[in-house]
Write a protein that holds these residues in place. Structure first.
Motif, PDB file in Angstrom:
ATOM      1  N   ILE A 103       0.800  -1.350   0.309  1.00 30.98           N
ATOM      2  CA  ILE A 103      -0.013   0.096   0.085  1.00 30.98           C
ATOM      3  C   ILE A 103       1.175   1.060   0.186  1.00 30.98           C
ATOM      4  O   ILE A 103       0.101   2.422  -0.321  1.00 30.98           O
ATOM      5  N   GLY A 104       2.331   1.308   1.113  1.00 25.61           N
ATOM      6  CA  GLY A 104       2.829   2.256   0.911  1.00 25.61           C
ATOM      7  C   GLY A 104       3.220   2.605  -0.706  1.00 25.61           C
ATOM      8  O   GLY A 104       3.346   3.546  -0.693  1.00 25.61           O
ATOM      9  N   LEU A 105       3.401   1.116  -1.673  1.00 26.42           N
ATOM     10  CA  LEU A 105       4.285   1.440  -3.583  1.00 26.42           C
ATOM     11  C   LEU A 105       3.134   2.118  -4.009  1.00 26.42           C
ATOM     12  O   LEU A 105       3.220   2.961  -4.727  1.00 26.42           O
ATOM     13  N   ASP A 106       2.114   1.454  -3.535  1.00 23.70           N
ATOM     14  CA  ASP A 106       0.062   2.172  -4.353  1.00 23.70           C
ATOM     15  C   ASP A 106       0.756   3.467  -3.654  1.00 23.70           C
ATOM     16  O   ASP A 106       0.539   4.810  -5.097  1.00 23.70           O
ATOM     17  N   LEU A 107       0.798   4.354  -2.920  1.00 24.16           N
ATOM     18  CA  LEU A 107       0.301   5.715  -2.315  1.00 24.16           C
ATOM     19  C   LEU A 107       1.635   5.875  -2.899  1.00 24.16           C
ATOM     20  O   LEU A 107       1.373   7.095  -3.798  1.00 24.16           O
ATOM     21  N   VAL A 108       2.540   5.651  -3.366  1.00 23.85           N
ATOM     22  CA  VAL A 108       4.424   6.608  -4.447  1.00 23.85           C
ATOM     23  C   VAL A 108       3.791   6.798  -5.027  1.00 23.85           C
ATOM     24  O   VAL A 108       3.704   7.566  -5.644  1.00 23.85           O
ATOM     25  N   TYR A 109       3.402   5.114  -5.835  1.00 24.24           N
ATOM     26  CA  TYR A 109       2.723   5.434  -7.729  1.00 24.24           C
ATOM     27  C   TYR A 109       1.990   6.040  -7.299  1.00 24.24           C
ATOM     28  O   TYR A 109       1.562   6.973  -9.083  1.00 24.24           O
ATOM     29  N   VAL A 110       0.687   6.916  -6.873  1.00 27.70           N
ATOM     30  CA  VAL A 110      -0.444   7.778  -6.656  1.00 27.70           C
ATOM     31  C   VAL A 110       0.692   8.926  -7.127  1.00 27.70           C
ATOM     32  O   VAL A 110       0.079   9.508  -8.129  1.00 27.70           O
ATOM     33  N   GLY A 111       1.058   9.300  -6.051  1.00 30.89           N
ATOM     34  CA  GLY A 111       1.770  10.800  -5.787  1.00 30.89           C
ATOM     35  C   GLY A 111       3.333  10.777  -7.169  1.00 30.89           C
ATOM     36  O   GLY A 111       2.714  11.843  -7.782  1.00 30.89           O
ATOM     37  N   PHE A 112       3.658   9.616  -7.370  1.00 32.28           N
ATOM     38  CA  PHE A 112       4.249   9.927  -8.723  1.00 32.28           C
ATOM     39  C   PHE A 112       3.489  10.417  -9.704  1.00 32.28           C
ATOM     40  O   PHE A 112       3.586  11.026 -10.957  1.00 32.28           O
ATOM     41  N   TYR A 113       2.570   9.688  -9.984  1.00 32.20           N
ATOM     42  CA  TYR A 113       1.223   9.848 -11.197  1.00 32.20           C
ATOM     43  C   TYR A 113       1.225  11.140 -12.308  1.00 32.20           C
ATOM     44  O   TYR A 113       1.078  11.313 -12.397  1.00 32.20           O
ATOM     45  N   PHE A 114       0.419  12.054 -10.030  1.00 32.04           N
ATOM     46  CA  PHE A 114      -0.337  13.034  -9.768  1.00 32.04           C
ATOM     47  C   PHE A 114       0.671  13.825 -10.495  1.00 32.04           C
ATOM     48  O   PHE A 114       0.645  15.280 -10.779  1.00 32.04           O
ATOM     49  N   TYR A 115       2.013  13.791 -10.358  1.00 28.67           N
ATOM     50  CA  TYR A 115       2.780  14.622  -9.898  1.00 28.67           C
ATOM     51  C   TYR A 115       3.541  14.608 -11.481  1.00 28.67           C
ATOM     52  O   TYR A 115       4.118  15.545 -12.398  1.00 28.67           O
ATOM     53  N   LYS A 116       3.645  13.440 -11.667  1.00 27.91           N
ATOM     54  CA  LYS A 116       4.582  13.664 -13.327  1.00 27.91           C
ATOM     55  C   LYS A 116       3.284  13.330 -14.995  1.00 27.91           C
ATOM     56  O   LYS A 116       4.299  14.353 -15.757  1.00 27.91           O
ATOM     57  N   VAL A 117       2.934  12.695 -14.723  1.00 22.65           N
ATOM     58  CA  VAL A 117       2.016  12.619 -16.182  1.00 22.65           C
ATOM     59  C   VAL A 117       1.105  13.630 -16.316  1.00 22.65           C
ATOM     60  O   VAL A 117       0.082  14.852 -14.995  1.00 22.65           O
ATOM     61  N   LYS A 118       0.988  14.882 -17.136  1.00 25.45           N
ATOM     62  CA  LYS A 118       0.002  15.945 -17.892  1.00 25.45           C
ATOM     63  C   LYS A 118      -1.444  15.828 -17.985  1.00 25.45           C
ATOM     64  O   LYS A 118      -2.706  16.144 -17.893  1.00 25.45           O
ATOM     65  N   ARG A 119      -1.560  14.731 -19.238  1.00 25.94           N
ATOM     66  CA  ARG A 119      -2.427  13.520 -19.396  1.00 25.94           C
ATOM     67  C   ARG A 119      -2.987  13.084 -18.910  1.00 25.94           C
ATOM     68  O   ARG A 119      -2.414  12.076 -19.068  1.00 25.94           O
ATOM     69  N   ARG A 120      -3.698  12.933 -17.393  1.00 27.65           N
ATOM     70  CA  ARG A 120      -4.774  11.832 -16.512  1.00 27.65           C
ATOM     71  C   ARG A 120      -5.223  10.848 -17.244  1.00 27.65           C
ATOM     72  O   ARG A 120      -5.951  11.251 -17.802  1.00 27.65           O
ATOM     73  N   ASN A 121      -5.049  10.011 -16.891  1.00 31.70           N
ATOM     74  CA  ASN A 121      -5.577   8.669 -17.422  1.00 31.70           C
ATOM     75  C   ASN A 121      -6.359   8.112 -16.084  1.00 31.70           C
ATOM     76  O   ASN A 121      -5.415   7.129 -15.851  1.00 31.70           O
ATOM     77  N   TYR A 122      -7.347   8.120 -15.607  1.00 33.63           N
ATOM     78  CA  TYR A 122      -7.635   7.479 -14.294  1.00 33.63           C
ATOM     79  C   TYR A 122      -8.474   6.175 -14.788  1.00 33.63           C
ATOM     80  O   TYR A 122      -7.831   5.112 -13.828  1.00 33.63           O
ATOM     81  N   ASN A 123      -8.358   5.624 -15.902  1.00 39.12           N
ATOM     82  CA  ASN A 123      -8.596   3.770 -15.709  1.00 39.12           C
ATOM     83  C   ASN A 123      -7.036   3.614 -15.608  1.00 39.12           C
ATOM     84  O   ASN A 123      -7.176   2.420 -14.992  1.00 39.12           O
ATOM     85  N   SER A 124      -6.445   3.634 -16.044  1.00 35.16           N
ATOM     86  CA  SER A 124      -4.730   3.717 -16.247  1.00 35.16           C
ATOM     87  C   SER A 124      -4.676   3.502 -14.550  1.00 35.16           C
ATOM     88  O   SER A 124      -3.642   2.428 -13.946  1.00 35.16           O
ATOM     89  N   LEU A 125      -4.871   4.743 -14.336  1.00 35.69           N
ATOM     90  CA  LEU A 125      -4.431   4.284 -12.129  1.00 35.69           C
ATOM     91  C   LEU A 125      -4.887   3.777 -12.141  1.00 35.69           C
ATOM     92  O   LEU A 125      -4.268   3.111 -11.102  1.00 35.69           O
TER      93      LEU A 125
END
Length: 165
Positions: A103-125
Motif C-alpha cells: 500500500i505504501g508503494l501504491d501511494l508512492v505510485y499515485v503521488g508520482f502519477y499526479f506529479y509527473k503525468v500531465k494527461r491523466r488517464n484515471y482508468n490506467s491509474l
C-alpha cells in the motif's frame, strides 16, 4: 474492441464467475477461517460482500482490460482481504509487512502519477492500483497457505488428543 481486450463482455463475465467459484472452493478447503470476534454466518457474509464488491469491478472494466490478468486481480482481492482479516491476529508481522509495503508503494505510485503525468488517464491509474492490491492479496494468500500447509505451530490447534480408557 480495444487492442488489449481478449474477451467479449459475455465471455469475460462467464470466465470471472467460473474463476470465483473455483477459487471459493479451494479457499474454503484450505484457508477459510472465521474472523475473530464474528460467528460463522457473519464471516461468510463478510466474504460474500467482499466478493460482490469485487465482482462489481467488472463494471469498470467492461470497456477496457478484459483479460486474464483482470480476472485474476478481481478474484484475488476479496479472498486476500478476507484472509488478512481472519489471520491478522495469528500472523500480524508477515501480513502487516506485505500490506504496509504494497500500500505504501501504491501511494508512492499515485503521488508520482499526479506529479509527473500531465494527461491523466484515471482508468490506467485504477488499473495499476488494482494490480498492486491484487498482488498484496496474492502474497497474503501464499503466506497463510504456506503456514497452514506446512504445519506451523501458530496455526495448529493448541488442544491435544488423549486416549481415554
Amino acid at each position: 474492441m480495444k487492442q488489449h481486450n481478449t474477451f467479449t463482455l459475455k465471455n469475460f463475465i462467464i470466465r470471472a464467475v467460473i474463476a470465483y467459484c473455483v477459487t471459493l472452493i479451494i479457499f474454503c478447503l484450505f484457508i477459510f477461517k472465521v474472523i475473530p470476534g464474528c460467528s460463522l454466518l457473519q464471516s461468510k457474509l463478510v466474504l460474500f460482500l467482499l466478493t460482490v464488491l469485487s465482482f462489481g469491478l467488472i463494471y469498470f472494466e467492461k470497456d477496457d482490460r478484459r483479460n486474464y490478468l483482470s480476472i485474476a486481480t478481481n478474484v484475488l482481492i476479496p479472498f486476500g482481504i478476507y484472509t488478512t482479516l481472519a489471520y491478522m491476529l495469528l500472523l500480524p508481522i508477515p501480513l502487516g509487512i506485505v500490506w504496509v509495503l504494497l500500500i505504501g508503494l501504491d501511494l508512492v505510485y499515485v503521488g508520482f502519477y499526479f506529479y509527473k503525468v500531465k494527461r491523466r488517464n484515471y482508468n490506467s491509474l485504477f488499473e495499476k492500483l488494482q494490480l498492486v492490491i491484487g498482488l498484496a492479496s496474492l502474497l497474503s494468500l501464499v503466506i497463510v497457505l504456506s503456514f497452514t500447509l506446512f504445519g506451523s505451530s501458530i496455526i495448529q490447534s493448541p488442544t491435544k488428543i488423549t486416549n481415554n480408557i
